[in-house]
Motif scaffolding. Structure first.
Motif, mmCIF file in Angstrom:
data_model
loop_
_atom_site.group_PDB
_atom_site.id
_atom_site.type_symbol
_atom_site.label_atom_id
_atom_site.label_comp_id
_atom_site.label_asym_id
_atom_site.label_seq_id
_atom_site.Cartn_x
_atom_site.Cartn_y
_atom_site.Cartn_z
ATOM 1 N N LYS A 20 0.828 -1.204 0.000
ATOM 2 C CA LYS A 20 0.000 0.000 0.000
ATOM 3 C C LYS A 20 0.866 1.259 0.000
ATOM 4 O O LYS A 20 0.526 2.253 -0.645
ATOM 5 C CB LYS A 20 -0.933 -0.001 1.201
ATOM 6 C CG LYS A 20 -2.062 -1.003 1.060
ATOM 7 C CD LYS A 20 -2.964 -1.006 2.262
ATOM 8 C CE LYS A 20 -4.033 -2.068 2.119
ATOM 9 N NZ LYS A 20 -4.900 -2.125 3.298
ATOM 10 N N GLU A 21 1.988 1.208 0.729
ATOM 11 C CA GLU A 21 2.904 2.353 0.724
ATOM 12 C C GLU A 21 3.488 2.564 -0.670
ATOM 13 O O GLU A 21 3.621 3.696 -1.124
ATOM 14 C CB GLU A 21 4.027 2.150 1.732
ATOM 15 C CG GLU A 21 3.646 2.444 3.154
ATOM 16 C CD GLU A 21 4.814 2.345 4.112
ATOM 17 O OE1 GLU A 21 5.944 2.008 3.679
ATOM 18 O OE2 GLU A 21 4.606 2.600 5.295
ATOM 19 N N GLU A 46 1.087 15.771 0.265
ATOM 20 C CA GLU A 46 0.303 15.545 1.485
ATOM 21 C C GLU A 46 -0.608 14.322 1.340
ATOM 22 O O GLU A 46 -0.773 13.549 2.282
ATOM 23 C CB GLU A 46 -0.523 16.782 1.833
ATOM 24 C CG GLU A 46 0.297 17.941 2.339
ATOM 25 C CD GLU A 46 1.083 17.609 3.596
ATOM 26 O OE1 GLU A 46 0.534 16.929 4.486
ATOM 27 O OE2 GLU A 46 2.254 18.017 3.675
ATOM 28 N N GLU A 47 -1.197 14.143 0.169
ATOM 29 C CA GLU A 47 -2.037 12.965 -0.065
ATOM 30 C C GLU A 47 -1.203 11.686 0.035
ATOM 31 O O GLU A 47 -1.659 10.669 0.577
ATOM 32 C CB GLU A 47 -2.718 13.061 -1.429
ATOM 33 C CG GLU A 47 -3.829 14.086 -1.481
ATOM 34 C CD GLU A 47 -4.415 14.237 -2.873
ATOM 35 O OE1 GLU A 47 -3.956 13.555 -3.821
ATOM 36 O OE2 GLU A 47 -5.349 15.049 -3.017
ATOM 37 N N GLU A 48 0.013 11.730 -0.489
ATOM 38 C CA GLU A 48 0.904 10.576 -0.408
ATOM 39 C C GLU A 48 1.217 10.250 1.053
ATOM 40 O O GLU A 48 1.153 9.092 1.471
ATOM 41 C CB GLU A 48 2.196 10.867 -1.174
ATOM 42 C CG GLU A 48 3.213 9.751 -1.121
ATOM 43 C CD GLU A 48 4.512 10.096 -1.830
ATOM 44 O OE1 GLU A 48 5.480 9.347 -1.621
ATOM 45 O OE2 GLU A 48 4.557 11.106 -2.572
ATOM 46 N N ARG A 51 -1.843 8.673 2.695
ATOM 47 C CA ARG A 51 -2.045 7.271 2.302
ATOM 48 C C ARG A 51 -1.057 6.355 3.023
ATOM 49 O O ARG A 51 -1.416 5.270 3.481
ATOM 50 C CB ARG A 51 -1.898 7.116 0.795
ATOM 51 C CG ARG A 51 -3.081 7.630 0.013
ATOM 52 C CD ARG A 51 -2.962 7.266 -1.464
ATOM 53 N NE ARG A 51 -3.960 7.950 -2.243
ATOM 54 C CZ ARG A 51 -3.703 8.979 -3.036
ATOM 55 N NH1 ARG A 51 -2.479 9.435 -3.185
ATOM 56 N NH2 ARG A 51 -4.679 9.554 -3.710
ATOM 57 N N LYS A 52 0.198 6.793 3.129
ATOM 58 C CA LYS A 52 1.201 5.988 3.827
ATOM 59 C C LYS A 52 0.856 5.867 5.313
ATOM 60 O O LYS A 52 0.980 4.797 5.903
ATOM 61 C CB LYS A 52 2.591 6.599 3.660
ATOM 62 C CG LYS A 52 3.199 6.365 2.300
ATOM 63 C CD LYS A 52 4.618 6.907 2.230
ATOM 64 C CE LYS A 52 5.254 6.632 0.892
ATOM 65 N NZ LYS A 52 6.644 7.134 0.845
ATOM 66 N N GLY A 53 0.415 6.954 5.900
ATOM 67 C CA GLY A 53 0.016 6.922 7.313
ATOM 68 C C GLY A 53 -1.170 6.022 7.556
ATOM 69 O O GLY A 53 -1.225 5.296 8.555
#
Length: 110
Positions: A20-21, A46-48, A51-53
């Motif tokens: 997912k990352e 910021e969206e990236e 998503r990683k978080g």
């Protein structure tokens, strides 16, 4: 054996998180490439991160569920090593001996 199962499930969760990352990173790069202004590039960045978080939080949630499932299985049988049901399970009375209180095992000769 239970620890090995938990470890295997954790490894699967970690692999899913890494996938997912990676997907978030690719989407972030695509968003940055498509952005024309500095603000759009910052938004893609910021969206990236988000998503990683989210992937990391989901992995930790799954690991916590694995631990909870293992603990529930371990504490379900109070030291019986799986040979009997959980403690507190009512035993059905033997129909051959009515509730009179007499049982042949009660009359042991010493």
């Amino acid at each position: 054996m239970q620890a090995a199962k938990v470890k295997a499930k954790d490894m699967v969760s970690s692999a899913k998180e890494k996938a997912k990352e990676g997907s978030a990173e690719v989407q972030g790069k695509a968003g940055k490439a498509a952005a024309t202004t500095h603000g759009e590039k910052e938004m893609a960045k910021e969206e990236e991160r988000a998503r990683k978080g989210q992937a990391d939080a989901q992995m930790h949630q799954e690991k916590a569920e694995h631990r909870a499932d293992a603990a529930a299985r371990r504490h379900g049988t109070a030291g019986t090593r799986g040979h009997h049901g959980p403690v507190g399970t009512p035993v059905a009375p033997d129909p051959a001996y009515p509730a009179s209180g007499w049982h042949p095992a009660a009359e042991k000769y010493i």
